[in-house]
Design a protein around this motif. Structure first.
Motif, PDB file in Angstrom:
ATOM      1  N   GLY A   4     -18.005   1.969 -39.304  1.00 38.39           N
ATOM      2  CA  GLY A   4     -19.111   2.216 -38.383  1.00 38.39           C
ATOM      3  C   GLY A   4     -20.241   2.967 -39.044  1.00 38.39           C
ATOM      4  N   LEU A   5     -19.907   3.937 -39.876  1.00 41.92           N
ATOM      5  CA  LEU A   5     -20.918   4.701 -40.594  1.00 41.92           C
ATOM      6  C   LEU A   5     -21.722   3.800 -41.522  1.00 41.92           C
TER       7      LEU A   5
ATOM      8  N   VAL B  16     -22.148   0.480 -41.273  1.00 45.89           N
ATOM      9  CA  VAL B  16     -22.954  -0.450 -40.468  1.00 45.89           C
ATOM     10  C   VAL B  16     -24.160   0.272 -39.886  1.00 45.89           C
ATOM     11  N   PHE B  17     -23.937   1.457 -39.311  1.00 49.06           N
ATOM     12  CA  PHE B  17     -25.031   2.220 -38.717  1.00 49.06           C
ATOM     13  C   PHE B  17     -26.058   2.610 -39.781  1.00 49.06           C
ATOM     14  N   SER B  18     -25.591   3.038 -40.934  1.00 48.31           N
ATOM     15  CA  SER B  18     -26.499   3.416 -42.023  1.00 48.31           C
ATOM     16  C   SER B  18     -27.316   2.227 -42.495  1.00 48.31           C
TER      17      SER B  18
ATOM     18  N   MET C 225     -19.666   2.789 -33.173  1.00 48.32           N
ATOM     19  CA  MET C 225     -20.968   3.398 -32.897  1.00 48.32           C
ATOM     20  C   MET C 225     -20.942   4.900 -33.168  1.00 48.32           C
ATOM     21  N   LEU C 226     -19.924   5.355 -33.872  1.00 51.99           N
ATOM     22  CA  LEU C 226     -19.749   6.757 -34.238  1.00 51.99           C
ATOM     23  C   LEU C 226     -19.678   7.662 -33.009  1.00 51.99           C
TER      24      LEU C 226
ATOM     25  N   PHE D 111     -28.160  -0.329 -40.693  1.00 57.86           N
ATOM     26  CA  PHE D 111     -29.123  -0.601 -39.628  1.00 57.86           C
ATOM     27  C   PHE D 111     -30.325   0.331 -39.733  1.00 57.86           C
ATOM     28  N   VAL D 112     -30.063   1.619 -39.894  1.00 53.99           N
ATOM     29  CA  VAL D 112     -31.150   2.597 -40.020  1.00 53.99           C
ATOM     30  C   VAL D 112     -31.969   2.308 -41.276  1.00 53.99           C
TER      31      VAL D 112
END
Length: 127
Positions: free
Chosen positions: A68-69, A71-73, A44-45, A75-76
């Motif tokens: 994580g970066l 996956v988060f990117s 989750m950074l 998602f956004v």
């Protein structure tokens, strides 16, 4: 991710995160949940008090942060695409409403008939 993080600590003979965090006497469940906490924080950074102490741990930590970066990117990006699609659909709907209103004005459609057409169009949207 958590299991590999713990394995990386046991793999090396040099100083590792378990020793650095003062967890050498901790139980296996405590070590597992510490590793899981580390994994969630990195995916989750986020950050936490357990830090890599060896070169292998540092490499693995950077890899998890990069994962994580990504996956988060993603998602956004998905949320942004969804919001853009909604905005496009609303703009198209407004354009069609405007065209219908302009047609009725240009052709002197009575207010009563215009209201009926509008109600019918709204009914079609719900179905």
């Amino acid at each position: 991710v958590a299991c590999v993080w713990y394995y990386v600590a046991t793999f090396s003979d040099s100083r590792n995160w378990v020793q650095t965090a003062g967890l050498t006497e901790a139980s296996i469940p405590y070590l597992y949940f510490s590793a899981l906490h580390w994994a969630f924080a990195h995916l989750m950074l986020g950050e936490m008090d357990i830090i890599p102490s060896s070169e292998l741990e540092r490499i693995y930590s950077v890899g998890v942060l990069m994962m994580g970066l990504v996956v988060f990117s993603s998602f956004v990006s998905s949320i942004t695409e969804f919001m853009a699609r909604i905005a496009t659909e609303q703009a198209e709907h407004s354009r069609k409403d405007q065209e219908v209103r302009k047609y009725m004005e240009d052709h002197n459609v009575s207010a009563g008939l215009a209201m009926q057409v509008d109600r019918f169009r709204k009914h079609l949207e719900k179905t």
